[in-house]
Design an enzyme around this catalytic site. Structure first.
Site, PDB file in Angstrom:
ATOM      1  N   TYR A 158      94.638  65.461  38.768  1.00  0.00           N
ATOM      2  CA  TYR A 158      94.095  64.427  37.867  1.00  0.00           C
ATOM      3  C   TYR A 158      92.779  64.897  37.244  1.00  0.00           C
ATOM      4  CZ  TYR A 158      91.064  60.639  36.549  1.00  0.00           C
ATOM      5  OH  TYR A 158      90.161  59.879  35.860  1.00  0.00           O
TER       6      TYR A 158
ATOM      7  N   LYS B 189      91.503  66.103  33.132  1.00  0.00           N
ATOM      8  CA  LYS B 189      90.329  65.677  32.351  1.00  0.00           C
ATOM      9  C   LYS B 189      89.516  66.888  31.910  1.00  0.00           C
ATOM     10  CE  LYS B 189      91.283  61.358  32.481  1.00  0.00           C
ATOM     11  NZ  LYS B 189      91.701  60.670  31.248  1.00  0.00           N
TER      12      LYS B 189
ATOM     13  N   SER C  42      85.991  61.980  33.029  1.00  0.00           N
ATOM     14  CA  SER C  42      85.690  61.470  34.373  1.00  0.00           C
ATOM     15  C   SER C  42      84.657  62.340  35.068  1.00  0.00           C
ATOM     16  CB  SER C  42      86.991  61.488  35.181  1.00  0.00           C
ATOM     17  OG  SER C  42      86.724  61.329  36.550  1.00  0.00           O
TER      18      SER C  42
END
Ligand code: UD1
Length: 340
Positions: free
Chosen positions: A151, A155, A126
């Site tokens: 989050y 990644k 991302s």
């Protein structure tokens, strides 16, 4: 034809990728635990392609369940790994769930790839790993800052795990860093299914335009941008899906020659402000939006858009679908949900 495991294949980007893989003649196996998706998506994939992929309900963060599942599918040639939790706000409230699920599932899958290093592995990364970049457009080799959310950190750590594991066990990986995926399949048979109140802009826009939500709140009007609202790189989900096929072909053909992990930005290369997105929605659909300005949302960087030259040079990939097309498809999908 090769056999491809698509984890999270009933989710938003996974289902669009499964469609393109099936249309290209591949054999698709989906692992999805329905934690943020629905089994009916299989029907959507079948309606588009005429083929119903195999699906198993597996929790990939469960090591024993994953080993048993892969033990029954030793013949997979490639793994495209989408299955992950992805809500930024929720990750702040439940960080341990995010680390356990997103990193646990990655490690469990890599324990299989370690035993089968010829298996191509594509990872969903991302743009959130860049934070607010110092230079725009953002290149893959930009210095990254600590991600704002658990989050985003899953990644970033996921990419680091891949680098170490691929070097130690001699396998090849491509990590694709998505900017802001939007839109839906033009058939309106699959699309994004946000549970509850959408946190992302475009699902909120379509639900608000459909009368399911109140007016959109535009977060902030005093950013240093051309109209004061934040700039993002909105990219059609079908363009994103197409890049996965090219990445997989590159690994399967043995063309990846720049280290064990190659990373590519997937964006359009052009940023749009929130107000430009609303104008594109109205011009594509004829539907007027109700909206108001609201305070800035904490943690939102002012401006994020991709340099996509590397994906063009190396993968031969370029975004083809416009923001208007994304808005038209997202709206058609929203309307199909109302009719279903
Ligand atoms: C977030 C994540 C990104 C993830 C992407 C898609 C971060 C910082 N960003 O991106 O990793 O890939 O979601 O899931 O981790 N906006 C409004 N009103 C709304 C909703 C949004 O004005 O009701 C604005 C936001 O301020 C932002 C833009 O719309 O400027 C896009 O927001 P959103 O769709 O939530 O995506 P990002 O935050 O850019």
């Amino acid at each position: 034809m090769s056999k491809i495991l698509v984890t999270g294949g009933l989710g938003y980007i996974g289902s669009h990728t499964a469609v393109l893989l099936l249309e290209s003649g591949h054999d698709v196996l989906i692992a999805d635990d329905l934690s943020n998706s629905r089994a009916e998506v299989l029907g959507g994939i079948e309606a588009i392609t005429g083929k119903r992929p195999a699906w198993e309900n597996v929790d990939l963060s469960d090591a024993a369940a994953t080993a048993s599942f892969l033990g029954r599918h030793q013949d997979v040639d490639s793994i495209i790994h989408f299955a992950a939790y992805k809500a930024v706000g929720e990750s702040v409230d439940r960080p341990l769930d995010y680390y356990q699920n997103n990193l646990g599932s990655l490690i469990n899958l890599l324990n299989f790839v370690k035993t089968k290093p010829e298996c191509a592995f594509i990872f969903s990364s991302s743009c959130s790993i860049y934070g607010q970049a110092d230079e725009l457009p953002i290149r893959e080799d930009a210095k990254t800052k600590p991600p704002e959310s658990p989050y985003g950190n899953t990644k970033k750590i996921g990419e680091e795990i891949l680098r170490h594991a691929a070097s130690a066990h001699d396998f090849k990986v491509i990590a694709l860093r998505y900017f802001n995926p939007v839109g839906a399949h033009p058939s309106a048979k699959i699309g994004e299914l946000p549970l509850g109140v959408p946190q992302n802009l475009v699902p909120f826009v379509t639900q608000s335009a459909a009368g399911l939500r109140g007016p959109l709140k535009v977060f902030g009007n005093d950013y240093p941008t051309r109209d004061g609202t934040c700039i993002r790189d909105y990219i059609h989900v079908v363009d994103i899906a197409r890049a996965h096929l090219l990445a997989m072909e590159r690994l399967v053909d043995g063309d990846g020659d720049s280290g064990p992990v190659e990373v590519f930005n997937l964006g359009t290369g052009a940023g749009s402000t929130v107000l430009e997105v609303l104008n594109a929605f109205t011009s594509a659909t004829g539907v007027e939006m109700k909206w108001d300005f609201a305070d800035r949302r904490p943690g939102d960087p002012a401006e994020v858009y991709a340099d996509t030259q590397k994906a063009t040079d190396v993968l031969g990939w370029k975004a083809e679908l416009s923001l208007e097309q994304s808005m038209a498809d997202a709206w058609r999908w929203q309307q199909s949900l109302r009719d279903s």
